[in-house]
Design an enzyme around this catalytic site. Sequence first.
Site, short mmCIF file in Angstrom:
data_model
loop_
_atom_site.label_atom_id
_atom_site.label_comp_id
_atom_site.label_asym_id
_atom_site.label_seq_id
_atom_site.Cartn_x
_atom_site.Cartn_y
_atom_site.Cartn_z
N ASP A 177 -5.81 1.36 7.31
CA ASP A 177 -6.56 1.57 8.55
C ASP A 177 -5.82 2.45 9.54
OD1 ASP A 177 -4.50 -0.31 9.26
OD2 ASP A 177 -5.65 -0.74 11.06
N LYS A 224 5.43 8.11 0.44
CA LYS A 224 5.49 9.33 1.25
C LYS A 224 6.80 10.04 1.03
CE LYS A 224 2.68 8.12 5.16
NZ LYS A 224 2.61 7.98 6.61
N ASP A 281 0.82 -1.21 0.00
CA ASP A 281 0.00 0.00 0.00
C ASP A 281 0.86 1.26 0.00
OD1 ASP A 281 0.89 -0.49 2.58
OD2 ASP A 281 -1.09 -0.43 3.52
N ILE A 282 1.77 1.35 0.99
CA ILE A 282 2.56 2.59 1.15
C ILE A 282 4.04 2.28 1.28
CG2 ILE A 282 2.93 4.64 2.57
CD1 ILE A 282 0.27 4.59 3.56
N THR A 305 10.15 -2.03 5.15
CA THR A 305 9.46 -3.25 4.73
C THR A 305 10.15 -3.85 3.49
OG1 THR A 305 7.39 -2.34 5.55
CG2 THR A 305 7.21 -4.20 4.03
N ASP A 322 6.93 3.99 3.01
CA ASP A 322 7.08 5.06 4.00
C ASP A 322 8.57 5.20 4.33
OD1 ASP A 322 6.61 6.89 6.01
OD2 ASP A 322 5.91 5.42 7.46
N GLY A 337 10.63 2.65 4.08
CA GLY A 337 11.31 1.71 3.18
C GLY A 337 11.77 0.43 3.88
#
Length: 181
Positions: free
Chosen positions: A154, A126, A95-96, A102, A98, A100
């Site tokens: 979420d 982002k 999804d995102i 992950t 952010d 990095g």
Amino acid sequence: MNVLIDETTLRAGVDRLAMEIENRYRDKPLTLVGVLLGSVVFLADLMRRLTIPYGLEMISSRQMTDENSSQGPLIIQADLLAPEVAGRHVLIIDDIYDTGETLWQLIPQFDEFKVASVHAAVLLRKKGRQRVPLGPTLVGFEIPDVFVVGYGMDHHGRFRHLPYIAALSPEEMKDSGRTRG
Ligand code: 5GP
Ligand code: MG
């Protein structure tokens, strides 16, 4: 709640990403690897747009509980995943992007599975948060450094159902944390 990306804009962005994926992976054995949970709505929309063949796998990352906490360890069932992706072109779907972290954790693990290639497609990136020298190959939208919800994403289990992407203010995050969904 401030709408950052409305439904029409989202649809156009996912269409564009699907076209980029088709151009890149046409005539190559492709496997999409979705990172649960926040990517499921994006992934499901992307899947319906793609007209080239692909395999599908899912992996779990621990949920982020607030905007500053780091992600828990990525849980990969290597024994199940490795035979499915060996020799194939892997496209991680998240999804995102952010910090990095992950992707930084994930990508070397796929190298060990003897994949043909490994890249990532993210819906959002982002700005100004990246902590690692490795990024996604395909990006849907660049967003400012705000906490976003909706379209599968979420805050304490809430707001995943929203058909658009919205930014939560610090006050809204406090309220949302008190009334868990
Ligand atoms: P990274 O490892 O790049 O820092 O973290 C990316 C993951 O953190 C995303 O896949 C997502 O699960 C979570 N995350 C980062 N920023 C946000 C945000 O603004 N909203 C939500 N709901 N999750 C976020
Ligand atoms: Mg995630």
